[in-house]
Design a protein around this motif. Sequence first.
Motif, PDB file in Angstrom:
ATOM      1  N   UNK A   1     -68.420  76.868  63.565  1.00 28.18           N
ATOM      2  CA  UNK A   1     -68.413  75.710  62.645  1.00 28.18           C
ATOM      3  C   UNK A   1     -67.404  75.042  62.456  1.00 28.18           C
ATOM      4  N   UNK A   2     -66.876  74.143  62.721  1.00 29.97           N
ATOM      5  CA  UNK A   2     -65.664  73.931  62.354  1.00 29.97           C
ATOM      6  C   UNK A   2     -65.960  73.039  60.388  1.00 29.97           C
ATOM      7  N   UNK A   3     -64.592  73.725  59.813  1.00 32.67           N
ATOM      8  CA  UNK A   3     -64.406  73.718  58.846  1.00 32.67           C
ATOM      9  C   UNK A   3     -65.646  72.362  57.777  1.00 32.67           C
ATOM     10  N   UNK A   4     -66.303  72.303  57.035  1.00 35.05           N
ATOM     11  CA  UNK A   4     -66.467  70.509  56.536  1.00 35.05           C
ATOM     12  C   UNK A   4     -67.889  70.804  57.344  1.00 35.05           C
ATOM     13  N   UNK A   5     -68.121  71.505  58.051  1.00 28.17           N
ATOM     14  CA  UNK A   5     -69.420  70.865  59.252  1.00 28.17           C
ATOM     15  C   UNK A   5     -70.695  70.437  58.489  1.00 28.17           C
ATOM     16  N   UNK A   6     -71.392  69.531  59.171  1.00 24.73           N
ATOM     17  CA  UNK A   6     -72.887  69.267  58.435  1.00 24.73           C
ATOM     18  C   UNK A   6     -72.250  67.982  57.334  1.00 24.73           C
ATOM     19  N   UNK A   7     -72.664  68.322  56.082  1.00 29.26           N
ATOM     20  CA  UNK A   7     -72.672  67.050  55.135  1.00 29.26           C
ATOM     21  C   UNK A   7     -71.673  67.682  54.296  1.00 29.26           C
ATOM     22  N   UNK A   8     -70.866  68.808  53.931  1.00 27.40           N
ATOM     23  CA  UNK A   8     -70.115  69.837  53.518  1.00 27.40           C
ATOM     24  C   UNK A   8     -68.492  69.044  53.320  1.00 27.40           C
ATOM     25  N   UNK A   9     -67.744  69.586  52.186  1.00 24.86           N
ATOM     26  CA  UNK A   9     -65.965  68.937  52.311  1.00 24.86           C
ATOM     27  C   UNK A   9     -65.459  70.326  53.356  1.00 24.86           C
ATOM     28  N   UNK A  10     -64.276  69.812  53.643  1.00 27.14           N
ATOM     29  CA  UNK A  10     -63.731  70.675  54.743  1.00 27.14           C
ATOM     30  C   UNK A  10     -62.882  71.248  53.645  1.00 27.14           C
ATOM     31  N   UNK A  11     -62.325  73.137  54.246  1.00 27.81           N
ATOM     32  CA  UNK A  11     -61.480  73.927  53.035  1.00 27.81           C
ATOM     33  C   UNK A  11     -62.455  74.703  51.944  1.00 27.81           C
ATOM     34  N   UNK A  12     -63.834  74.744  51.953  1.00 33.65           N
ATOM     35  CA  UNK A  12     -64.820  74.698  50.922  1.00 33.65           C
ATOM     36  C   UNK A  12     -65.606  76.335  51.214  1.00 33.65           C
ATOM     37  N   UNK A  13     -66.160  77.135  50.463  1.00 32.09           N
ATOM     38  CA  UNK A  13     -66.886  77.846  50.365  1.00 32.09           C
ATOM     39  C   UNK A  13     -68.579  77.259  51.007  1.00 32.09           C
ATOM     40  N   UNK A  14     -68.683  76.577  50.383  1.00 34.03           N
ATOM     41  CA  UNK A  14     -69.737  75.815  50.880  1.00 34.03           C
ATOM     42  C   UNK A  14     -70.023  75.408  52.389  1.00 34.03           C
ATOM     43  N   UNK A  15     -68.977  75.301  52.671  1.00 34.28           N
ATOM     44  CA  UNK A  15     -68.800  74.909  54.814  1.00 34.28           C
ATOM     45  C   UNK A  15     -69.047  76.137  55.151  1.00 34.28           C
ATOM     46  N   UNK A  16     -68.301  77.585  54.570  1.00 33.79           N
ATOM     47  CA  UNK A  16     -68.518  78.294  55.106  1.00 33.79           C
ATOM     48  C   UNK A  16     -70.557  79.014  54.623  1.00 33.79           C
ATOM     49  N   UNK A  17     -71.040  78.957  53.696  1.00 31.17           N
ATOM     50  CA  UNK A  17     -72.277  79.190  53.942  1.00 31.17           C
ATOM     51  C   UNK A  17     -72.755  78.486  54.929  1.00 31.17           C
ATOM     52  N   UNK A  18     -72.427  77.271  54.740  1.00 29.70           N
ATOM     53  CA  UNK A  18     -74.009  75.859  55.402  1.00 29.70           C
ATOM     54  C   UNK A  18     -73.308  76.438  57.267  1.00 29.70           C
ATOM     55  N   UNK A  19     -71.931  76.484  57.985  1.00 27.59           N
ATOM     56  CA  UNK A  19     -72.349  77.240  58.922  1.00 27.59           C
ATOM     57  C   UNK A  19     -73.000  78.691  59.346  1.00 27.59           C
ATOM     58  N   UNK A  20     -72.873  79.359  58.125  1.00 28.18           N
ATOM     59  CA  UNK A  20     -73.545  80.896  58.698  1.00 28.18           C
ATOM     60  C   UNK A  20     -74.936  80.936  58.038  1.00 28.18           C
TER      61      UNK A  20
END
Length: 251
Positions: free
Chosen positions: A10-29
């Motif tokens: 999962x690239x950072x900023x995956x789906x509709x999240x902002x890059x370099x955020x914990x929300x992006x990490x959580x979405x990938x997981x």
Amino acid sequence: MTGHFPWITAHTGCMDTLDNTLASVEEGIRLGADIIEDDIRVTRDGIAILAHDDIWQSVNGRTIQISALSFEELKSVEVIVDYAGKTGKMTFSTLEDLLLLIKGSGRTVNLDLKVNEAIDAAAALVHKHDMLDQIFLSGCGADRALLAQQRHPELKKLLNADSEHFLNRSYEEALEQTVSDALAAACFGINIYHEFVKPELIEQAKANGLKVYVWTVNDVSLMKHYAALGVDSLTTRAVEDLVQLKKSMQQ
């Protein structure tokens, strides 16, 4: 398709999240990615944080330079994000925050280092949280890969293939140099832009015991293509599409 389906990164900023955020990490997981990728920089006082660029604009119009500020000065600053077609605001998260999420999830994290100083900062946190088996480094050209090997040979790393080699030299010469650089720095594989991947690269890498990690593939038809070639990992912002493709191809 040869062997197992590629690892889903999962690239950072995956789906509709902002890059370099914990929300992006959580979405990938949440979506089932095997590997979570994020960018790493270091503040003036050596704190590793999630950030692609050094220079940012704050919401109140200030120019912010990560490398010139301590984390204490930086942590409450809200900055404007306008990247990869997404806009928003964020404050900076630390690499330690990321590692704690990854450790609990059992996933692996790809730390894309943007500066040499991030090598020691990342290593310290990886050892602090006993996560050698859950991390590897990328963002390492030939020089940074050698530096990482000298300072922390215990950390696994990918060689970032130099795009200039593939743009300005014959494919055979570029491939030979890339494999040579990876082996010289004891890298476990090659991280490469998808347009430079051909069957001969896969063959040469495998012959030398190197994995092939490919970035960044967001189109489903290209996902199918590279999966069929036998790459070891596909990095994507469109994680949900790649997860669905994996299910359909395995059925």
